[in-house]
Design an enzyme around this catalytic site. Structure first.
Site, mmCIF file in Angstrom:
data_model
loop_
_atom_site.group_PDB
_atom_site.id
_atom_site.type_symbol
_atom_site.label_atom_id
_atom_site.label_comp_id
_atom_site.label_asym_id
_atom_site.label_seq_id
_atom_site.Cartn_x
_atom_site.Cartn_y
_atom_site.Cartn_z
ATOM 1 N N ASP A 68 0.634 28.578 9.002
ATOM 2 C CA ASP A 68 1.496 27.434 8.716
ATOM 3 C C ASP A 68 0.552 26.234 8.717
ATOM 4 O O ASP A 68 0.020 25.861 9.768
ATOM 5 C CB ASP A 68 2.561 27.294 9.807
ATOM 6 C CG ASP A 68 3.397 26.034 9.622
ATOM 7 O OD1 ASP A 68 3.072 25.217 8.730
ATOM 8 O OD2 ASP A 68 4.347 25.850 10.398
ATOM 9 N N VAL A 69 0.335 25.648 7.538
ATOM 10 C CA VAL A 69 -0.689 24.592 7.449
ATOM 11 C C VAL A 69 -0.348 23.357 8.282
ATOM 12 O O VAL A 69 -1.218 22.538 8.566
ATOM 13 C CB VAL A 69 -0.973 24.168 5.977
ATOM 14 C CG1 VAL A 69 -1.642 25.289 5.204
ATOM 15 C CG2 VAL A 69 0.281 23.659 5.288
ATOM 16 N N ALA A 104 -1.318 30.592 -1.123
ATOM 17 C CA ALA A 104 -1.870 31.369 -2.253
ATOM 18 C C ALA A 104 -1.145 32.689 -2.503
ATOM 19 O O ALA A 104 -1.567 33.458 -3.359
ATOM 20 C CB ALA A 104 -3.351 31.625 -2.024
ATOM 21 N N TYR A 136 8.674 13.867 -1.331
ATOM 22 C CA TYR A 136 7.623 14.617 -2.034
ATOM 23 C C TYR A 136 6.625 13.659 -2.699
ATOM 24 O O TYR A 136 5.405 13.815 -2.562
ATOM 25 C CB TYR A 136 8.303 15.516 -3.073
ATOM 26 C CG TYR A 136 7.374 16.401 -3.863
ATOM 27 C CD1 TYR A 136 6.857 17.575 -3.295
ATOM 28 C CD2 TYR A 136 7.031 16.106 -5.177
ATOM 29 C CE1 TYR A 136 6.013 18.404 -4.025
ATOM 30 C CE2 TYR A 136 6.203 16.932 -5.906
ATOM 31 C CZ TYR A 136 5.695 18.081 -5.331
ATOM 32 O OH TYR A 136 4.868 18.902 -6.064
ATOM 33 N N LYS A 180 2.592 13.208 -1.875
ATOM 34 C CA LYS A 180 1.533 13.430 -2.866
ATOM 35 C C LYS A 180 0.718 12.149 -3.100
ATOM 36 O O LYS A 180 -0.480 12.214 -3.335
ATOM 37 C CB LYS A 180 2.131 13.954 -4.178
ATOM 38 C CG LYS A 180 2.808 15.324 -4.039
ATOM 39 C CD LYS A 180 1.829 16.403 -3.587
ATOM 40 C CE LYS A 180 2.452 17.791 -3.621
ATOM 41 N NZ LYS A 180 1.496 18.843 -3.251
ATOM 42 N N ILE A 188 4.872 22.645 -14.096
ATOM 43 C CA ILE A 188 4.217 23.959 -14.164
ATOM 44 C C ILE A 188 5.256 25.034 -13.851
ATOM 45 O O ILE A 188 6.033 24.885 -12.898
ATOM 46 C CB ILE A 188 3.063 24.049 -13.126
ATOM 47 C CG1 ILE A 188 2.142 22.816 -13.193
ATOM 48 C CG2 ILE A 188 2.274 25.353 -13.288
ATOM 49 C CD1 ILE A 188 1.413 22.594 -14.484
HETATM 50 P P1 NAP Z 1 5.470 27.733 -4.758
HETATM 51 O O1 NAP Z 1 5.620 28.760 -5.841
HETATM 52 O O2 NAP Z 1 6.660 27.367 -3.944
HETATM 53 O O3 NAP Z 1 4.252 28.201 -3.810
HETATM 54 C C1 NAP Z 1 3.878 27.472 -2.679
HETATM 55 C C2 NAP Z 1 3.401 28.455 -1.610
HETATM 56 O O4 NAP Z 1 3.097 27.705 -0.420
HETATM 57 C C3 NAP Z 1 4.494 29.456 -1.239
HETATM 58 O O5 NAP Z 1 3.965 30.752 -1.094
HETATM 59 C C4 NAP Z 1 4.990 28.888 0.076
HETATM 60 O O6 NAP Z 1 5.631 29.793 0.949
HETATM 61 C C5 NAP Z 1 3.694 28.368 0.670
HETATM 62 N N1 NAP Z 1 3.961 27.504 1.813
HETATM 63 C C6 NAP Z 1 5.066 26.736 2.037
HETATM 64 N N2 NAP Z 1 4.998 26.158 3.233
HETATM 65 C C7 NAP Z 1 3.817 26.519 3.771
HETATM 66 C C8 NAP Z 1 3.180 26.256 5.007
HETATM 67 N N3 NAP Z 1 3.740 25.476 5.941
HETATM 68 N N4 NAP Z 1 1.960 26.796 5.240
HETATM 69 C C9 NAP Z 1 1.400 27.603 4.328
HETATM 70 N N5 NAP Z 1 1.949 27.924 3.160
HETATM 71 C C10 NAP Z 1 3.166 27.395 2.883
HETATM 72 O O7 NAP Z 1 4.938 26.357 -5.366
HETATM 73 P P2 NAP Z 1 3.974 26.033 -6.602
HETATM 74 O O8 NAP Z 1 4.811 25.559 -7.722
HETATM 75 O O9 NAP Z 1 3.007 27.149 -6.802
HETATM 76 O O10 NAP Z 1 3.234 24.755 -6.016
HETATM 77 C C11 NAP Z 1 1.925 24.813 -5.458
HETATM 78 C C12 NAP Z 1 1.429 23.388 -5.234
HETATM 79 O O11 NAP Z 1 1.435 22.692 -6.492
HETATM 80 C C13 NAP Z 1 2.321 22.572 -4.298
HETATM 81 O O12 NAP Z 1 1.518 21.734 -3.494
HETATM 82 C C14 NAP Z 1 3.148 21.736 -5.243
HETATM 83 O O13 NAP Z 1 3.584 20.553 -4.654
HETATM 84 C C15 NAP Z 1 2.157 21.486 -6.370
HETATM 85 N N6 NAP Z 1 2.793 21.135 -7.654
HETATM 86 C C16 NAP Z 1 3.587 22.031 -8.307
HETATM 87 C C17 NAP Z 1 4.164 21.653 -9.524
HETATM 88 C C18 NAP Z 1 5.024 22.577 -10.325
HETATM 89 O O14 NAP Z 1 5.522 22.135 -11.393
HETATM 90 N N7 NAP Z 1 5.219 23.837 -9.937
HETATM 91 C C19 NAP Z 1 3.946 20.377 -10.032
HETATM 92 C C20 NAP Z 1 3.146 19.494 -9.333
HETATM 93 C C21 NAP Z 1 2.568 19.900 -8.138
HETATM 94 P P3 NAP Z 1 7.299 29.727 1.049
HETATM 95 O O15 NAP Z 1 7.776 30.486 -0.114
HETATM 96 O O16 NAP Z 1 7.603 30.333 2.362
HETATM 97 O O17 NAP Z 1 7.722 28.292 0.992
#
Ligand code: NAP
Length: 246
Positions: free
Chosen positions: A62-63, A13, A154, A158, A187
């Site tokens: 770390d999840v 978050a 990925y 999912k 997104i």
């Molecule tokens: P993001 O900007 O990369 O944010 C994800 C967050 O999760 C980052 O702060 C990241 O930290 C953190 N994280 C990574 N590894 C982790 C761990 N082991 N434990 C705890 N936190 C961790 O990604 P987002 O685009 O917001 O995506 C959020 C979710 O939506 C994800 O599950 C993604 O698969 C899903 N999603 C996104 C999109 C899209 O278009 N953006 C589309 C479909 C689904 P780090 O920076 O250190 O990695």
């Protein structure tokens, strides 16, 4: 929102979609734990959202690490008194064609995106079962429904998450715990910022609503699922993608 239930964890978050979800929950009066591997950013987000008049807490997690996850849930219950809502949002990509993908990139993605959600849900469900109330929302992806080129790890993570959602919904329903998923399409966040202009253009061509989604679009669906309006919905996946899956 519920009068009685006010405490949430959102994983990943610190930024992106997770931050958007945490903000929306805080705007609705819900206390939020900002859980992320990036503690400095998580602390900034927690401080920012505390300005909305709710309790916030940043917890480095770390999840994919069971001890971290158990400590996260323990800390939430100690500080807030209960855990009512869990949003499994933390996720990563390590894209490559399947024939070229390293075993490490396969393991890393599955262990954060799928095992991470499992560990968090398991620890949270133990608390939610005691109080006979809980709402779990998993942030999946349209990739898990479509399969996407260069994202075998990925997409599998999912798709697995969508199946986990259904299994846990069956298991936890009798304890008044719902488990649902939201599958975002394209997104705008740091995760997608790095994609080439060509890939972004290709997505845009396939989206009937002709715009990329925002973290707010995803947050609204999460709020619906955890609100009284969503209380008879479990085991489902809402696709929030501007029509990408039509
Ligand atoms: P993001 O900007 O990369 O944010 C994800 C967050 O999760 C980052 O702060 C990241 O930290 C953190 N994280 C990574 N590894 C982790 C761990 N082991 N434990 C705890 N936190 C961790 O990604 P987002 O685009 O917001 O995506 C959020 C979710 O939506 C994800 O599950 C993604 O698969 C899903 N999603 C996104 C999109 C899209 O278009 N953006 C589309 C479909 C689904 P780090 O920076 O250190 O990695």
């Amino acid at each position: 929102m519920y009068e009685k239930y006010k405490n949430a964890i959102v994983t990943g978050a610190a930024r992106g979609i997770g931050k958007g979800i945490a903000r929306k929950l805080a705007e609705k009066g819900i206390n939020v734990v900002i859980s992320d591997i990036l503690i400095e950013d998580a602390e900034k987000t927690a401080a920012e959202l505390a300005g909305l008049g709710v309790k916030t807490l940043a917890v480095k997690t770390d999840v994919s690490n069971k001890e971290d996850v158990e400590a996260l849930v323990r800390k939430t219950v100690t500080e807030f008194g209960s855990l009512d809502f869990l949003v499994n949002n933390a996720g990563i990509t390590r894209d490559n064609l399947s024939v070229r993908m390293s075993e490490d990139d396969w393991d890393k993605v599955l262990s954060i995106n799928l095992k991470g959600a499992f560990l968090c849900s398991q620890a949270a469900a133990k608390e939610m079962m005691k109080q006979k109330f809980g709402r779990i929302v998993n942030i999946a992806s349209v990739s898990g429904l479509l399969g996407t080129l260069g994202q075998g790890n990925y997409a599998a993570s999912k798709a697995g998450l969508i199946a986990l959602t259904k299994s846990m919904a069956r298991e936890l329903g009798r304890r008044n715990i719902t488990v649902n998923a939201v599958a975002p399409g394209f997104i705008m966040t740091e995760m997608t910022e790095t994609l080439s202009e060509q890939v972004k253009e290709d997505y845009m061509k396939q989206i009937p609503l002709k715009r990329a989604g925002t973290p707010d679009d995803i947050a609204e669906s999460v709020c619906f699922l955890i609100s009284p309006a969503g209380s008879y919905i479990t085991g489902t996946t809402i696709n929030v993608s501007g029509g990408l899956l039509i």
